[in-house]
Design an enzyme around this catalytic site. Structure first.
Site, PDB file in Angstrom:
ATOM      1  N   THR B 130       0.808  -1.208   0.000  1.00 18.69           N
ATOM      2  CA  THR B 130       0.000   0.000   0.000  1.00 18.69           C
ATOM      3  C   THR B 130       0.833   1.245   0.000  1.00 18.69           C
ATOM      4  O   THR B 130       2.026   1.210   0.281  1.00 18.69           O
ATOM      5  CB  THR B 130      -0.798  -0.022   1.320  1.00 18.69           C
ATOM      6  OG1 THR B 130      -1.533  -1.207   1.337  1.00 18.69           O
ATOM      7  CG2 THR B 130      -1.729   1.136   1.461  1.00 18.69           C
ATOM      8  N   ASP B 146      -4.083   4.703  -1.299  1.00 17.14           N
ATOM      9  CA  ASP B 146      -4.368   4.206  -2.645  1.00 17.14           C
ATOM     10  C   ASP B 146      -5.462   3.157  -2.504  1.00 17.14           C
ATOM     11  O   ASP B 146      -5.996   2.939  -1.416  1.00 17.14           O
ATOM     12  CB  ASP B 146      -3.098   3.620  -3.275  1.00 17.14           C
ATOM     13  CG  ASP B 146      -2.743   2.281  -2.667  1.00 17.14           C
ATOM     14  OD1 ASP B 146      -2.711   1.279  -3.396  1.00 17.14           O
ATOM     15  OD2 ASP B 146      -2.515   2.233  -1.434  1.00 17.14           O
ATOM     16  N   ARG B 148      -5.390  -0.212  -4.139  1.00 18.28           N
ATOM     17  CA  ARG B 148      -5.080  -1.522  -4.729  1.00 18.28           C
ATOM     18  C   ARG B 148      -4.798  -2.531  -3.621  1.00 18.28           C
ATOM     19  O   ARG B 148      -3.992  -2.266  -2.729  1.00 18.28           O
ATOM     20  CB  ARG B 148      -3.869  -1.402  -5.649  1.00 18.28           C
ATOM     21  CG  ARG B 148      -3.399  -2.752  -6.188  1.00 18.28           C
ATOM     22  CD  ARG B 148      -2.176  -2.608  -7.042  1.00 18.28           C
ATOM     23  NE  ARG B 148      -2.488  -2.026  -8.340  1.00 18.28           N
ATOM     24  CZ  ARG B 148      -1.578  -1.809  -9.289  1.00 18.28           C
ATOM     25  NH1 ARG B 148      -0.322  -2.123  -9.064  1.00 18.28           N
ATOM     26  NH2 ARG B 148      -1.925  -1.296 -10.442  1.00 18.28           N
ATOM     27  N   LYS B 162      -9.174   1.641   2.061  1.00 19.98           N
ATOM     28  CA  LYS B 162      -8.144   1.454   3.076  1.00 19.98           C
ATOM     29  C   LYS B 162      -8.265   2.460   4.206  1.00 19.98           C
ATOM     30  O   LYS B 162      -7.535   2.366   5.193  1.00 19.98           O
ATOM     31  CB  LYS B 162      -6.758   1.590   2.440  1.00 19.98           C
ATOM     32  CG  LYS B 162      -6.537   0.518   1.403  1.00 19.98           C
ATOM     33  CD  LYS B 162      -5.133   0.501   0.890  1.00 19.98           C
ATOM     34  CE  LYS B 162      -5.055  -0.441  -0.300  1.00 19.98           C
ATOM     35  NZ  LYS B 162      -3.740  -0.506  -0.884  1.00 19.98           N
ATOM     36  N   GLY B 176      -0.611  -3.482   5.310  1.00 19.44           N
ATOM     37  CA  GLY B 176      -0.232  -4.775   5.848  1.00 19.44           C
ATOM     38  C   GLY B 176      -1.227  -5.825   5.402  1.00 19.44           C
ATOM     39  O   GLY B 176      -1.766  -5.758   4.307  1.00 19.44           O
ATOM     40  N   SER B 258       4.287  -0.115   1.297  1.00 18.41           N
ATOM     41  CA  SER B 258       5.397  -0.336   0.365  1.00 18.41           C
ATOM     42  C   SER B 258       5.694   0.927  -0.445  1.00 18.41           C
ATOM     43  O   SER B 258       6.811   1.121  -0.907  1.00 18.41           O
ATOM     44  CB  SER B 258       5.078  -1.503  -0.562  1.00 18.41           C
ATOM     45  OG  SER B 258       3.869  -1.232  -1.255  1.00 18.41           O
ATOM     46  N   ASP B 295       5.333   2.502  -7.272  1.00 22.83           N
ATOM     47  CA  ASP B 295       5.367   1.268  -6.487  1.00 22.83           C
ATOM     48  C   ASP B 295       4.385   0.278  -7.101  1.00 22.83           C
ATOM     49  O   ASP B 295       3.241   0.618  -7.375  1.00 22.83           O
ATOM     50  CB  ASP B 295       4.989   1.572  -5.029  1.00 22.83           C
ATOM     51  CG  ASP B 295       4.866   0.321  -4.202  1.00 22.83           C
ATOM     52  OD1 ASP B 295       3.934   0.230  -3.388  1.00 22.83           O
ATOM     53  OD2 ASP B 295       5.715  -0.585  -4.376  1.00 22.83           O
ATOM     54  N   SER B 298       1.124  -0.581  -5.079  1.00 20.57           N
ATOM     55  CA  SER B 298       0.052   0.414  -4.942  1.00 20.57           C
ATOM     56  C   SER B 298      -0.438   0.778  -6.324  1.00 20.57           C
ATOM     57  O   SER B 298       0.325   0.753  -7.289  1.00 20.57           O
ATOM     58  CB  SER B 298       0.556   1.680  -4.260  1.00 20.57           C
ATOM     59  OG  SER B 298       1.369   1.368  -3.190  1.00 20.57           O
TER      60      SER B 298
END
Lengths: 235, 364
Positions: B130, B146, B148, B162, B176, B258, B295, B298
């Site tokens: 994330t 984000d 995803r 999220k 996580g 991430s 990233d 994400s």
């Protein structure tokens, strides 16, 4: 619980088939301060008299009507400390229901679970029944609802009901004045008049408590200022 | 940074003493004696430090640690669904018994045996991979995330949520393991609601923070939830980060997940004190976009949540920088004759078709 010396129930049957402890609990309720509830067409109102033992008591610290969920409220007659325990348990049960089903608890479900708790205390070891009767008012998908729960754990749905000291007079008064298509504001006036009937002394915005729930499904306890407005309308 | 637990020192002493005394004869089996408490040795990466947990056999599990007041759960093979089962088990019984905390060790031996002997691969869990951010601006807090959710190399959810609700004035972004963040935020949200009823007051951010960190610490990092918690209460706006092991930070701007490095680079260059609401939202959106585009874990859209005193705005899908452009908006139409017919074969169905008057055949 099993190891204690009181693993037997203190509530036992009498030869006539009655549970005497529950009868006594109902007597305790009957000597408590009057409370009542009225189900209108578009909401529910619950009210109680708030007679404090002395003028020195800070009346803002006493809250007899409590919210259990945003759309369900409760009032009692009887022993205040027992009421606090039940309110705490009911709130927790409502939260657990939400966490399990991701749905706000319907009024009937909460009433059933609260009644189950009250029944447990009539059949468990070393405990006594609760000395309160509850009037649970809520508004959910089935519309406005009013339930009374007794110390035995039995519950009834009412259109209008009263409990406590002045119960017979109050119920007679309500029977005369209740109509099926009552609006909530009429119901509030009726509630105030019913309380006034049996009130010893001068009724004012500081010694009664009123809780309402409208079709917006938000339970709220009226502030003394709002109660004052309704009182003036009734006069 | 290796920390030596106080209980480890006392355990070493216990072991030394036991070795000195030599093997003792079994004390159970004689009338009037109870079996000794079972102790579990849990495999740790450091063989010098052993953590022993004594479980008293009384039908109920009371996990006590030798001379360590805080010790509880350790699992050699965490299953996110098992942990979740413990977290969301409804409380049975009328009495308000103290909660039995910690992990249920019943299946640990079996899991170990399955992994070693039968080579069973322990199932992985859905990680969010994330970018989540938060910053404090002039009037409150802005949170961003984000959308995803990944399952290894696959995008499991292209538009997940999220930013979780904790209280009307407190929201929490979670990175996580998706199940862990959901479960932990739901649980704390429920506890905060009960607390609000009991106190009659608005919840404070530090209350949510303390409930979260005590829970995560109890599970020693096995509840893999990294959170950015933000809100406004009577003491002002607050922003905290919570790490899976239970440590927290209080910051004016924070990123996790991430994509946190990509987002942090944006914050570090552009953040300043006293941003306005529009500037705050723009900066958060920029940081999340940096995470989305740089990233792999994400992607998709940007969710933003603005919390100020007395008002919360949840801007779901505030930015949609990844629209599906490959679908034709007119749809697909295939005119007759576009497919070449190679051969034709007509088979007659039986000419006698019997229509049975079957009213009773279908039973409801």
């Amino acid at each position: 619980m099993g190891d204690s010396q009181y693993s037997f129930s203190l509530t036992t049957f009498s030869p006539s088939g009655k549970l005497v402890q529950i009868e006594h609990a109902l007597t305790a309720v009957g000597s408590g301060q009057t409370s009542l509830g009225i189900k209108a067409a578009n909401g529910v109102v619950i009210a109680t008299e708030k007679k404090l033992p002395s003028i020195l008591v800070d009346e803002t610290s006493v809250q007899k009507i409590q919210a259990l969920t945003p759309n369900i409220g409760v009032v009692y007659s009887g022993m205040g400390p027992d009421f606090r325990v039940l309110v705490r348990k009911s709130r927790k049960q409502a939260q657990q229901y939400y966490r399990l089903y991701k749905e706000t608890i319907p009024v009937t479900q909460l009433v059933r679970e609260t009644a189950a708790v009250m029944q447990e205390f009539t059949q468990s070891g070393g405990v006594r029944p609760f000395g309160v009767s509850l009037l649970i008012a809520g508004y959910d998908d089935n519309g406005p609802q009013l339930y009374q729960v007794d110390p035995s754990g039995s519950y009834f749905s009412w259109k209008a009901s009263a409990m406590g000291k002045n119960v017979s007079n109050a119920k007679t008064f309500l029977e005369k004045r209740y109509t099926e298509d009552m609006e909530l504001d009429d119901a509030i006036h009726t509630a105030i008049l019913t309380l006034k009937e049996g009130y010893e002394g001068q009724i004012s915005s500081n010694n009664i408590e009123i809780g309402i729930i409208r079709s917006d499904r938000e339970f709220k306890v009226l502030s003394p200022a709002e109660i004052k407005d309704f009182l003036e309308e009734v006069e | 940074l290796t920390r030596v637990w106080p209980c480890e020192l006392s355990i070493k002493r216990t072991l030394k003493r036991k070795k000195a005394n030599g093997p003792t004869s079994p004390r159970w089996g004689k009338p009037g004696t109870k079996p000794p408490p079972r102790s579990f040795l849990l495999p740790q990466s450091n063989p010098d430090s052993l953590l022993q947990l004594h479980i008293r056999d009384s039908g109920e599990q009371q996990i006590e640690a030798t001379k360590a007041p805080l010790l509880v759960a350790l699992a050699p093979s965490p299953h996110s669904d098992q942990v979740r089962a413990l977290v969301t088990r409804p409380m049975a019984g009328s009495m308000d018994l103290p909660t039995k905390g910690g992990f249920d060790f019943g299946l640990c031996r079996r899991n170990q045996m399955l992994a070693e002997k039968q080579g069973l691969k322990i199932p992985g869990f859905l990680k969010t991979g994330t970018t989540i951010v938060g910053l404090v601006f002039k009037d409150g807090v802005v949170l961003g995330a984000d959308t995803r959710a990944t399952e290894g190399p696959i995008v499991a959810d292209k538009n997940c949520e999220k930013i979780h609700f904790m209280a009307p004035n407190i929201y929490c972004c979670g990175a996580g393991t998706a199940a862990d963040t959901e479960a932990v935020t739901d649980m704390v949200s429920s506890q905060l609601q009960l607390h609000r009823y009991a106190t009659g007051r608005e919840s404070r951010v530090v209350t949510a923070l303390t409930l979260l960190k005590s829970h995560l610490f109890k599970y020693q990092g096995h509840v893999s939830a990294a959170l950015v918690l933000g809100g406004v209460d009577c003491t002002g706006p607050h922003l905290h980060t919570v790490y899976p092991h239970g440590s927290t930070d209080t910051l004016p701007f924070a990123t996790m997940g991430s994509g946190s490095l990509a987002a942090m680079s944006v914050f570090e260059s552009k953040f300043k004190e006293g941003l306005t609401r529009e500037e705050g939202i723009e900066l958060v959106a920029e940081a999340i976009s940096a995470g989305i585009f740089n990233d792999l874990g994400s992607g998709s859209n940007v969710d933003v949540c603005v919390i100020t005193k007395g008002k919360t705005e949840y801007l779901r899908n505030h930015l949609l920088p990844n629209p599906r452009t490959y679908n034709s908006s007119k749809g697909y139409s295939f005119t007759k004759g576009q497919t070449e017919i190679l051969s034709t074969k007509i088979t007659q169905l039986k000419p006698n078709v019997e229509v049975a008057e079957g009213g009773d055949a279908m039973e409801e």
